[in-house]
Enzyme design. Sequence first.
Site, PDB file in Angstrom:
ATOM      1  N   ASP A 161      11.627  21.401  30.982  1.00 37.47           N
ATOM      2  CA  ASP A 161      10.376  20.894  29.570  1.00 37.47           C
ATOM      3  C   ASP A 161      10.451  19.470  29.711  1.00 37.47           C
ATOM      4  O   ASP A 161      10.279  18.546  28.919  1.00 37.47           O
ATOM      5  CB  ASP A 161      10.692  21.488  28.940  1.00 37.47           C
ATOM      6  CG  ASP A 161       9.031  20.901  28.042  1.00 37.47           C
ATOM      7  OD1 ASP A 161       8.443  21.131  28.077  1.00 37.47           O
ATOM      8  OD2 ASP A 161       9.324  21.741  26.284  1.00 37.47           O
ATOM      9  N   CYS A 206      -3.935  36.930  19.864  1.00 33.85           N
ATOM     10  CA  CYS A 206      -3.741  35.561  19.220  1.00 33.85           C
ATOM     11  C   CYS A 206      -4.852  34.687  19.410  1.00 33.85           C
ATOM     12  O   CYS A 206      -5.348  33.557  18.274  1.00 33.85           O
ATOM     13  CB  CYS A 206      -3.228  35.431  20.395  1.00 33.85           C
ATOM     14  SG  CYS A 206      -3.821  34.900  22.492  1.00 33.85           S
ATOM     15  N   CYS A 255      -5.400  32.781  15.707  1.00 32.58           N
ATOM     16  CA  CYS A 255      -4.708  31.211  15.529  1.00 32.58           C
ATOM     17  C   CYS A 255      -5.650  30.179  14.266  1.00 32.58           C
ATOM     18  O   CYS A 255      -7.246  30.079  14.227  1.00 32.58           O
ATOM     19  CB  CYS A 255      -5.301  30.698  16.744  1.00 32.58           C
ATOM     20  SG  CYS A 255      -4.731  28.807  17.126  1.00 32.58           S
ATOM     21  N   CYS A 299       0.595  32.899  17.243  1.00 35.84           N
ATOM     22  CA  CYS A 299       0.179  33.331  18.674  1.00 35.84           C
ATOM     23  C   CYS A 299       0.485  34.169  19.296  1.00 35.84           C
ATOM     24  O   CYS A 299       0.490  35.139  19.529  1.00 35.84           O
ATOM     25  CB  CYS A 299      -0.784  32.115  19.495  1.00 35.84           C
ATOM     26  SG  CYS A 299       0.611  31.473  19.935  1.00 35.84           S
TER      27      CYS A 299
END
Length: 314
Positions: free
Chosen positions: A132, A194, A198, A244
């Site tokens: 990442d 999800c 949110c 989520c």
Amino acid sequence: MQEKKHLSNILKSKAKDLGFLECAVLQVQELVGEKEYFHKWLNKEMHGEMGYMARNIDKRLNPELLVENAKTIIIVLQNYYPQTKQKNSDAPILSKYAYGTDYHFVMKDKLKKLLSFIQNEIEPCNGRPFVDSAPVLERAWAKCAGLGWIGKNSNLISVTHGSFFFIGELILDIELPYDEAKLVRDHCGNCTRCIDACPTKAIVTNHVVDARKCISYQTIELKGDLDKNLKGLFENRVFGCDICQDVCPWNLKSTAHNEPNFEPRPELMELSKKDWLNIEKPLFNELFKNSAVKRTGFKGLKRNLKFLQQENDD
């Protein structure tokens, strides 16, 4: 290559010994199928201030441009689902992934060990680990490897493990026995938990997240003032957001990790709302040494806490 098939099993066994949930080996190639979607997302400026997302696009889509003579990409998953939770229900909520040592350090160290193992026990080679922190479309590669599907919240979801895991890669300049392509079908079905959960409506449509509305982006990536239009919608999230994922039925499969570096400091889990609001830099440095929370820094954390307090005051 067939006679080398056993090498793949040796490699994957080592990956499991290092604590990875899954390991897959793929041939490096251009991710042609991701190109249109990625450009559309960027053109709509849904990456917000994450300018790095718009750089090195060709390298993101083709690892051959990222690592010289790249031939193989190894994809690994690392569980981070915690055993311990924050004790005080009214305390500002920290994303689960940030409880312990920054995953960049932990996973990169493991990938370097895996690389060393390959070089010494399988075949001399050059390679680079990625966690990442470089232009690699990790979820797309994990999907290609059959490690899961991309959920409506844009996270990779595994039938076996849910979605509370990190993804890492090791790109090598040698050929290894490649796994057969085995795309996992989308198991989300008609579920919209999800999307419905949110609070900032950041999941604008199936598989598309507008980062500018995402609580994780606001509390971590954004450098300036938080979006006042989102005030009252953070649901007490001070760094990152798991909403989520928490509501996803597939995460009923999540089990606690066994990575010592991800264990939180007990005093962090015991902080009260008052403790958080009154946190000073020495305590911040002590609690979040080598933590992902360092990404937003003390100033950013205080900004987030102030925003939450304003929400509560209103």
